[in-house]
Structure formats: C-alpha cells, structure tokens
Design a protein around this motif. Structure first.
Motif, PDB file in Angstrom:
ATOM      1  N   ASP A  50       0.860  -1.182   0.000  1.00 21.45           N
ATOM      2  CA  ASP A  50       0.000   0.000   0.000  1.00 21.45           C
ATOM      3  C   ASP A  50       0.899   1.235   0.000  1.00 21.45           C
ATOM      4  O   ASP A  50       1.454   1.608   1.028  1.00 21.45           O
ATOM      5  CB  ASP A  50      -0.911   0.010   1.231  1.00 21.45           C
ATOM      6  CG  ASP A  50      -1.843   1.217   1.286  1.00 21.45           C
ATOM      7  OD1 ASP A  50      -1.831   2.047   0.356  1.00 21.45           O
ATOM      8  OD2 ASP A  50      -2.585   1.334   2.280  1.00 21.45           O
ATOM      9  N   LEU A  70       0.223   4.287  -0.097  1.00 24.96           N
ATOM     10  CA  LEU A  70      -0.206   5.412   0.723  1.00 24.96           C
ATOM     11  C   LEU A  70       0.506   5.405   2.077  1.00 24.96           C
ATOM     12  O   LEU A  70       0.647   6.455   2.717  1.00 24.96           O
ATOM     13  CB  LEU A  70      -1.729   5.411   0.913  1.00 24.96           C
ATOM     14  CG  LEU A  70      -2.310   6.677   1.537  1.00 24.96           C
ATOM     15  CD1 LEU A  70      -2.068   7.892   0.648  1.00 24.96           C
ATOM     16  CD2 LEU A  70      -3.798   6.503   1.795  1.00 24.96           C
ATOM     17  N   ARG A  71       1.007   4.261   2.483  1.00 26.66           N
ATOM     18  CA  ARG A  71       1.759   4.172   3.742  1.00 26.66           C
ATOM     19  C   ARG A  71       2.994   5.069   3.719  1.00 26.66           C
ATOM     20  O   ARG A  71       3.454   5.523   4.772  1.00 26.66           O
ATOM     21  CB  ARG A  71       2.172   2.723   4.009  1.00 26.66           C
ATOM     22  CG  ARG A  71       1.011   1.835   4.354  1.00 26.66           C
ATOM     23  CD  ARG A  71       1.435   0.390   4.495  1.00 26.66           C
ATOM     24  NE  ARG A  71       0.298  -0.436   4.880  1.00 26.66           N
ATOM     25  CZ  ARG A  71       0.232  -1.746   4.695  1.00 26.66           C
ATOM     26  NH1 ARG A  71       1.258  -2.391   4.140  1.00 26.66           N
ATOM     27  NH2 ARG A  71      -0.822  -2.416   5.074  1.00 26.66           N
ATOM     28  N   MET A  85       3.153   8.092   2.562  1.00 27.01           N
ATOM     29  CA  MET A  85       2.690   9.411   3.020  1.00 27.01           C
ATOM     30  C   MET A  85       2.236   9.386   4.467  1.00 27.01           C
ATOM     31  O   MET A  85       2.441  10.354   5.201  1.00 27.01           O
ATOM     32  CB  MET A  85       1.549   9.921   2.140  1.00 27.01           C
ATOM     33  CG  MET A  85       2.038  10.424   0.819  1.00 27.01           C
ATOM     34  SD  MET A  85       0.923  11.608   0.079  1.00 27.01           S
ATOM     35  CE  MET A  85       0.962  12.953   1.237  1.00 27.01           C
ATOM     36  N   ARG A  86       1.621   8.305   4.852  1.00 29.63           N
ATOM     37  CA  ARG A  86       1.134   8.225   6.238  1.00 29.63           C
ATOM     38  C   ARG A  86       2.287   8.299   7.227  1.00 29.63           C
ATOM     39  O   ARG A  86       2.178   8.949   8.271  1.00 29.63           O
ATOM     40  CB  ARG A  86       0.328   6.948   6.438  1.00 29.63           C
ATOM     41  CG  ARG A  86      -1.037   7.027   5.811  1.00 29.63           C
ATOM     42  CD  ARG A  86      -1.872   5.828   6.182  1.00 29.63           C
ATOM     43  NE  ARG A  86      -3.179   5.918   5.570  1.00 29.63           N
ATOM     44  CZ  ARG A  86      -3.822   4.892   5.042  1.00 29.63           C
ATOM     45  NH1 ARG A  86      -3.286   3.684   5.055  1.00 29.63           N
ATOM     46  NH2 ARG A  86      -5.010   5.061   4.505  1.00 29.63           N
ATOM     47  N   ILE A 120       4.084   6.293  -5.072  1.00 32.61           N
ATOM     48  CA  ILE A 120       2.962   7.161  -4.711  1.00 32.61           C
ATOM     49  C   ILE A 120       2.147   7.529  -5.946  1.00 32.61           C
ATOM     50  O   ILE A 120       0.967   7.868  -5.839  1.00 32.61           O
ATOM     51  CB  ILE A 120       3.452   8.421  -3.938  1.00 32.61           C
ATOM     52  CG1 ILE A 120       2.313   9.027  -3.121  1.00 32.61           C
ATOM     53  CG2 ILE A 120       4.080   9.427  -4.866  1.00 32.61           C
ATOM     54  CD1 ILE A 120       1.831   8.191  -1.984  1.00 32.61           C
ATOM     55  N   VAL A 158      -1.264   5.861  -6.339  1.00 30.60           N
ATOM     56  CA  VAL A 158      -2.314   6.160  -5.357  1.00 30.60           C
ATOM     57  C   VAL A 158      -3.233   7.237  -5.938  1.00 30.60           C
ATOM     58  O   VAL A 158      -2.778   8.186  -6.577  1.00 30.60           O
ATOM     59  CB  VAL A 158      -1.691   6.639  -4.021  1.00 30.60           C
ATOM     60  CG1 VAL A 158      -2.768   7.051  -3.027  1.00 30.60           C
ATOM     61  CG2 VAL A 158      -0.802   5.546  -3.437  1.00 30.60           C
ATOM     62  N   ARG A 176      -6.812  10.411  -2.318  1.00 30.36           N
ATOM     63  CA  ARG A 176      -6.193   9.892  -1.103  1.00 30.36           C
ATOM     64  C   ARG A 176      -4.936  10.690  -0.755  1.00 30.36           C
ATOM     65  O   ARG A 176      -4.665  10.965   0.417  1.00 30.36           O
ATOM     66  CB  ARG A 176      -5.869   8.408  -1.271  1.00 30.36           C
ATOM     67  CG  ARG A 176      -7.155   7.579  -1.443  1.00 30.36           C
ATOM     68  CD  ARG A 176      -6.869   6.115  -1.637  1.00 30.36           C
ATOM     69  NE  ARG A 176      -6.542   5.524  -0.328  1.00 30.36           N
ATOM     70  CZ  ARG A 176      -5.855   4.395  -0.184  1.00 30.36           C
ATOM     71  NH1 ARG A 176      -5.429   3.725  -1.232  1.00 30.36           N
ATOM     72  NH2 ARG A 176      -5.603   3.911   1.015  1.00 30.36           N
ATOM     73  N   ILE A 177      -4.185  11.064  -1.782  1.00 30.51           N
ATOM     74  CA  ILE A 177      -3.003  11.901  -1.567  1.00 30.51           C
ATOM     75  C   ILE A 177      -3.429  13.258  -1.018  1.00 30.51           C
ATOM     76  O   ILE A 177      -2.840  13.772  -0.056  1.00 30.51           O
ATOM     77  CB  ILE A 177      -2.206  12.054  -2.881  1.00 30.51           C
ATOM     78  CG1 ILE A 177      -1.591  10.710  -3.272  1.00 30.51           C
ATOM     79  CG2 ILE A 177      -1.146  13.139  -2.758  1.00 30.51           C
ATOM     80  CD1 ILE A 177      -1.017  10.665  -4.670  1.00 30.51           C
ATOM     81  N   GLU A 182      -4.212  13.186   2.673  1.00 29.84           N
ATOM     82  CA  GLU A 182      -3.007  13.144   3.518  1.00 29.84           C
ATOM     83  C   GLU A 182      -2.312  14.503   3.533  1.00 29.84           C
ATOM     84  O   GLU A 182      -1.860  14.955   4.588  1.00 29.84           O
ATOM     85  CB  GLU A 182      -2.046  12.053   3.039  1.00 29.84           C
ATOM     86  CG  GLU A 182      -2.546  10.644   3.276  1.00 29.84           C
ATOM     87  CD  GLU A 182      -2.734  10.298   4.756  1.00 29.84           C
ATOM     88  OE1 GLU A 182      -1.859  10.643   5.579  1.00 29.84           O
ATOM     89  OE2 GLU A 182      -3.762   9.672   5.079  1.00 29.84           O
TER      90      GLU A 182
END
Length: 175
Positions: free
Chosen positions: A16, A18-19, A21-22, A49, A52, A56-57, A60
């Motif tokens: 994933d 997106l992790r 950015m998280r 990234i 994604v 979702r970006i 974040e």
C-alpha cells in the motif's frame, strides 16, 4: 517517538503506497522521527505514490497542512523524495534568493507563510504554501537585479495543475 514499519519496509510500502505518506504525515504531526531503514525505503519507493488516487493523496496532504506546524510535514515530504513526486514545482524555490525585503529563499518563505496562516481551511493553507510557486518560472536576472514579473499569473496556472493532481473540485481550483 520513532515511526517504523512492521517487518520489511519495502514489502509494506509495496502492499500500500499510501503508507509512504502516512509515515511522513504522522511523523510531522506528532514530531516523531522516521527510523533510518524506513526512511531509506520511503526514498527508494517514493515513485510508488504515483499509483495512489489523487483524492487519497490530497487527504493526507490536507492533514499535514492542518497540523500545528505544517512545515515539519512538508519538509519531511521533501526529504523523503515524496514532494518531488507530488508537487515538484515547490522544489524550484529551494535556494532561490529573492530581492528587496525578503531575507529567505522562496522555499523557506513559502513554509513560513504556511506556518503563519491562521486559517483552519486546508485549501487556504495550500494556497499559502504555493502562493509564490510562480517565482522560479518568472525569474529574470539583469545585472544584479532579480525580478519576478507576473509570478502570480504563472503561479495561478501552476496552482490549477496542482489542484487537478490533487483532485480538487473545479470550483476550488479555479477560484
């Protein structure tokens, strides 16, 4: 006070993206460090990234922008290589000196403007961050004089493109 993945960071970010950015967002929000192996993996995998969804970006980025000191998260995006993938136009302001009363380069000036933005609206804070994004593209040097004529027009065009990448509504992007 250390952000790290469970197990192999390359595998976690591959599962994933997106992790990526998280990890940066959480570290920026709460003032934690990102463990060296995890940060190295974020740098190595930053291009993931692109897989994604923009929404979702955007979510974040908005969370970073709404943090107590958003420049921490934006600097982490830069240092991790993610900003180059998301809003590379901001990087053109790094080390770009200005003129007159400005003592900071364009990058630092944009971050200070963001940190001093009192609005709790993430779009307003994004506008504060990118308010001088057109300066690098408008720079003209004549002798010792540096000018940025029409940087606001160039910047508005760049802002619209950023808005499209972040899936902002047309109403927001064009206002």
């Amino acid at each position: 006070k250390l952000i790290r993945t469970v197990g192999n960071p390359d595998e976690r970010f591959g599962e994933d993206a997106l992790r990526l950015m998280r990890a940066v967002r959480i570290a920026g929000q709460v003032g934690f460090e990102i463990e060296e192996k995890t940060l190295d993996s974020i740098k190595k995998n930053a291009s993931l990234i692109q897989n994604v969804a923009g929404e979702r970006i955007r979510d974040e980025i908005f969370k970073i922008l709404l943090s107590e000191k958003p420049s921490n998260g934006i600097n982490l995006l830069k240092d991790s290589g993610l900003l180059k993938e998301l809003i590379p136009e901001l990087l053109d302001g790094v080390d770009m000196t200005q003129k007159g009363h400005h003592i900071d380069d364009v990058w630092t000036h944009n971050l200070k403007t963001l940190d001093n933005c009192e609005s709790k609206n993430p779009v307003t804070r994004l506008a504060a961050l990118i308010h001088d994004i057109g300066k690098p593209k408008s720079l003209v040097i004549t002798g010792n004089e540096r000018t940025f004529h029409n940087h606001e027009i160039i910047g508005s065009r760049i802002a619209v493109n950023i808005g499209k990448r972040l899936r902002l509504s047309n109403n927001i992007s064009n206002s």
